[in-house]
Motif scaffolding. Structure first.
Motif, PDB file in Angstrom:
ATOM      1  N   ARG A  22       0.823  -1.213   0.000  1.00 13.37           N
ATOM      2  CA  ARG A  22       0.000   0.000   0.000  1.00 13.37           C
ATOM      3  C   ARG A  22       0.860   1.268   0.000  1.00 13.37           C
ATOM      4  O   ARG A  22       0.445   2.319  -0.474  1.00 13.37           O
ATOM      5  N   LEU A  23       2.069   1.168   0.519  1.00 19.27           N
ATOM      6  CA  LEU A  23       2.978   2.304   0.549  1.00 19.27           C
ATOM      7  C   LEU A  23       3.347   2.780  -0.864  1.00 19.27           C
ATOM      8  O   LEU A  23       3.866   3.881  -1.028  1.00 19.27           O
ATOM      9  N   CYS A  24       3.060   1.969  -1.877  1.00 20.18           N
ATOM     10  CA  CYS A  24       3.295   2.375  -3.273  1.00 20.18           C
ATOM     11  C   CYS A  24       2.225   3.337  -3.768  1.00 20.18           C
ATOM     12  O   CYS A  24       2.340   3.865  -4.878  1.00 20.18           O
ATOM     13  N   GLY A  25       1.164   3.544  -2.987  1.00 17.20           N
ATOM     14  CA  GLY A  25       0.169   4.546  -3.351  1.00 17.20           C
ATOM     15  C   GLY A  25      -1.202   4.020  -3.717  1.00 17.20           C
ATOM     16  O   GLY A  25      -2.094   4.803  -4.032  1.00 17.20           O
ATOM     17  N   ASP A  26      -1.421   2.702  -3.699  1.00 14.70           N
ATOM     18  CA  ASP A  26      -2.752   2.154  -3.994  1.00 14.70           C
ATOM     19  C   ASP A  26      -3.495   1.982  -2.669  1.00 14.70           C
ATOM     20  O   ASP A  26      -3.231   1.056  -1.917  1.00 14.70           O
ATOM     21  N   TYR A  27      -4.403   2.897  -2.397  1.00  5.11           N
ATOM     22  CA  TYR A  27      -5.114   2.914  -1.117  1.00  5.11           C
ATOM     23  C   TYR A  27      -6.513   2.316  -1.204  1.00  5.11           C
ATOM     24  O   TYR A  27      -7.346   2.561  -0.334  1.00  5.11           O
ATOM     25  N   ASN A  28      -6.811   1.534  -2.227  1.00  4.47           N
ATOM     26  CA  ASN A  28      -8.115   0.893  -2.348  1.00  4.47           C
ATOM     27  C   ASN A  28      -8.365   0.059  -1.093  1.00  4.47           C
ATOM     28  O   ASN A  28      -7.547  -0.790  -0.734  1.00  4.47           O
ATOM     29  N   PRO A  29      -9.493   0.261  -0.422  1.00  6.47           N
ATOM     30  CA  PRO A  29      -9.732  -0.437   0.850  1.00  6.47           C
ATOM     31  C   PRO A  29      -9.890  -1.951   0.737  1.00  6.47           C
ATOM     32  O   PRO A  29      -9.760  -2.644   1.742  1.00  6.47           O
ATOM     33  N   ILE A  30     -10.113  -2.496  -0.451  1.00  3.37           N
ATOM     34  CA  ILE A  30     -10.227  -3.962  -0.566  1.00  3.37           C
ATOM     35  C   ILE A  30      -8.902  -4.657  -0.251  1.00  3.37           C
ATOM     36  O   ILE A  30      -8.882  -5.854  -0.015  1.00  3.37           O
ATOM     37  N   HIS A  31      -7.821  -3.883  -0.208  1.00  8.49           N
ATOM     38  CA  HIS A  31      -6.512  -4.459   0.081  1.00  8.49           C
ATOM     39  C   HIS A  31      -6.196  -4.500   1.575  1.00  8.49           C
ATOM     40  O   HIS A  31      -5.172  -5.079   1.963  1.00  8.49           O
ATOM     41  N   VAL A  32      -7.059  -3.907   2.406  1.00  2.48           N
ATOM     42  CA  VAL A  32      -6.833  -3.937   3.855  1.00  2.48           C
ATOM     43  C   VAL A  32      -8.084  -4.321   4.640  1.00  2.48           C
ATOM     44  O   VAL A  32      -7.986  -4.681   5.801  1.00  2.48           O
ATOM     45  N   ASP A  33      -9.255  -4.257   4.019  1.00  6.38           N
ATOM     46  CA  ASP A  33     -10.517  -4.531   4.703  1.00  6.38           C
ATOM     47  C   ASP A  33     -11.120  -5.823   4.155  1.00  6.38           C
ATOM     48  O   ASP A  33     -11.598  -5.865   3.015  1.00  6.38           O
ATOM     49  N   ALA A  34     -11.111  -6.868   4.971  1.00 10.69           N
ATOM     50  CA  ALA A  34     -11.592  -8.174   4.534  1.00 10.69           C
ATOM     51  C   ALA A  34     -13.077  -8.148   4.168  1.00 10.69           C
ATOM     52  O   ALA A  34     -13.492  -8.820   3.226  1.00 10.69           O
ATOM     53  N   GLU A  35     -13.876  -7.374   4.896  1.00 11.90           N
ATOM     54  CA  GLU A  35     -15.307  -7.314   4.601  1.00 11.90           C
ATOM     55  C   GLU A  35     -15.548  -6.681   3.233  1.00 11.90           C
ATOM     56  O   GLU A  35     -16.344  -7.197   2.439  1.00 11.90           O
ATOM     57  N   LEU A  36     -14.876  -5.586   2.940  1.00 17.22           N
ATOM     58  CA  LEU A  36     -15.025  -4.960   1.622  1.00 17.22           C
ATOM     59  C   LEU A  36     -14.503  -5.864   0.511  1.00 17.22           C
ATOM     60  O   LEU A  36     -15.079  -5.924  -0.576  1.00 17.22           O
ATOM     61  N   ALA A  37     -13.421  -6.570   0.764  1.00 23.14           N
ATOM     62  CA  ALA A  37     -12.895  -7.504  -0.228  1.00 23.14           C
ATOM     63  C   ALA A  37     -13.910  -8.595  -0.522  1.00 23.14           C
ATOM     64  O   ALA A  37     -14.141  -8.950  -1.680  1.00 23.14           O
ATOM     65  N   SER A  38     -14.561  -9.104   0.527  1.00 23.14           N
ATOM     66  CA  SER A  38     -15.583 -10.133   0.356  1.00 23.14           C
ATOM     67  C   SER A  38     -16.759  -9.600  -0.451  1.00 23.14           C
ATOM     68  O   SER A  38     -17.260 -10.265  -1.362  1.00 23.14           O
ATOM     69  N   LEU A  39     -17.196  -8.396  -0.140  1.00 22.23           N
ATOM     70  CA  LEU A  39     -18.297  -7.780  -0.890  1.00 22.23           C
ATOM     71  C   LEU A  39     -17.903  -7.559  -2.353  1.00 22.23           C
ATOM     72  O   LEU A  39     -18.710  -7.795  -3.261  1.00 22.23           O
ATOM     73  N   ALA A  40     -16.675  -7.135  -2.586  1.00 20.75           N
ATOM     74  CA  ALA A  40     -16.210  -6.888  -3.954  1.00 20.75           C
ATOM     75  C   ALA A  40     -16.197  -8.178  -4.775  1.00 20.75           C
ATOM     76  O   ALA A  40     -16.409  -8.143  -5.990  1.00 20.75           O
ATOM     77  N   MET A  41     -15.985  -9.303  -4.127  1.00 23.68           N
ATOM     78  CA  MET A  41     -15.939 -10.589  -4.826  1.00 23.68           C
ATOM     79  C   MET A  41     -17.291 -11.290  -4.817  1.00 23.68           C
ATOM     80  O   MET A  41     -17.388 -12.445  -5.202  1.00 23.68           O
ATOM     81  N   GLY A  42     -18.332 -10.599  -4.377  1.00 23.83           N
ATOM     82  CA  GLY A  42     -19.675 -11.173  -4.417  1.00 23.83           C
ATOM     83  C   GLY A  42     -20.080 -11.888  -3.157  1.00 23.83           C
ATOM     84  O   GLY A  42     -21.082 -12.588  -3.134  1.00 23.83           O
ATOM     85  N   GLY A  43     -19.301 -11.718  -2.081  1.00 22.95           N
ATOM     86  CA  GLY A  43     -19.606 -12.385  -0.820  1.00 22.95           C
ATOM     87  C   GLY A  43     -20.564 -11.578   0.022  1.00 22.95           C
ATOM     88  O   GLY A  43     -21.010 -10.500  -0.355  1.00 22.95           O
ATOM     89  N   GLY A  44     -20.850 -12.074   1.187  1.00 16.41           N
ATOM     90  CA  GLY A  44     -21.869 -11.486   2.012  1.00 16.41           C
ATOM     91  C   GLY A  44     -21.421 -10.513   3.069  1.00 16.41           C
ATOM     92  O   GLY A  44     -22.225  -9.995   3.783  1.00 16.41           O
ATOM     93  N   GLY A  45     -20.164 -10.208   3.255  1.00 22.25           N
ATOM     94  CA  GLY A  45     -19.777  -9.273   4.317  1.00 22.25           C
ATOM     95  C   GLY A  45     -19.859  -9.938   5.665  1.00 22.25           C
ATOM     96  O   GLY A  45     -19.625 -11.111   5.809  1.00 22.25           O
ATOM     97  N   GLY A  46     -20.238  -9.186   6.687  1.00 17.21           N
ATOM     98  CA  GLY A  46     -20.312  -9.727   8.036  1.00 17.21           C
ATOM     99  C   GLY A  46     -19.035  -9.445   8.792  1.00 17.21           C
ATOM    100  O   GLY A  46     -18.123  -8.826   8.298  1.00 17.21           O
TER     101      GLY A  46
END
Length: 187
Positions: A22-46
């Motif tokens: 992330r220090l390279c400048g890509d601050y997309n939250p799917i790279h640090v937030d498991a819930e958002l990553a799950s939602l981005a891949m079609g999962g249910g969050g939680g």
């Protein structure tokens, strides 16, 4: 049948790998937030927490794409960096590691002058990937080209746990150090 690879190497993605990249400048939250990553891949969050425990962290996504891992998604370029690292490890083995080869016994140094690939599936924090390299024209992936000053090595990256190809149709052009004249039109 696909020809046997010339070289394979595995890398485990550290639990904090996405935080470092992330220090390279890509601050997309799917790279640090498991819930958002799950939602981005079609999962249910939680309630999933952040990190890479590696076990018991999958949830169903309604059958759309099988299982969704509840861990942050690793940056694609970070995964590609590990792929190129694997290709360079193979090149070093040829030059310095006593690999039997008749064409590159001169221990020449090479620069990376071109990289191409297709990202196929995500890699998650904590995953282990296998980089597979082909160094001939019968790889089943695509032809490799060798010249006195330049070489193109083909590669794929596989998720160790699932066996899925996460990067396909990879090619790295290496040019003898100091020449830096890409032949990317041949890819």
């Amino acid at each position: 049948a696909m020809r046997r690879p010339s070289f394979e190497i595995s890398y485990r993605m550290a639990p904090n790998q996405a935080l470092l990249y992330r220090l390279c400048g890509d601050y997309n939250p799917i790279h640090v937030d498991a819930e958002l990553a799950s939602l981005a891949m079609g999962g249910g969050g939680g309630d999933s927490g952040v990190g890479g425990s590696g076990g018991g962290d999958e949830a169903s996504n309604g059958g759309k794409q099988g299982k969704v891992t509840k861990r942050p998604i690793l940056h694609g370029l970070c995964t590609l960096g590990f792929a190129v690292r694997g290709v360079l490890a193979y090149q070093r083995q040829l030059n310095y590691g006593g690999a039997s080869t008749s064409r590159r016994e001169d221990k020449a140094e090479y620069d990376v002058t071109y990289i191409a690939c297709r990202f196929a599936k995500p890699v998650y924090v904590g995953d282990t990937v296998n980089v597979v390299v082909w160094d001939d024209d019968t790889s089943g992936v695509a032809a490799s080209h060798h010249h006195e000053e330049k070489t193109i090595l083909r590669f794929e990256v596989h998720d160790e746990a699932s066996g899925n190809v996460v990067i396909r149709n990879g090619a790295v052009e290496l040019c003898r150090k100091g020449l830096m004249q890409p032949v990317s039109s041949r890819l």
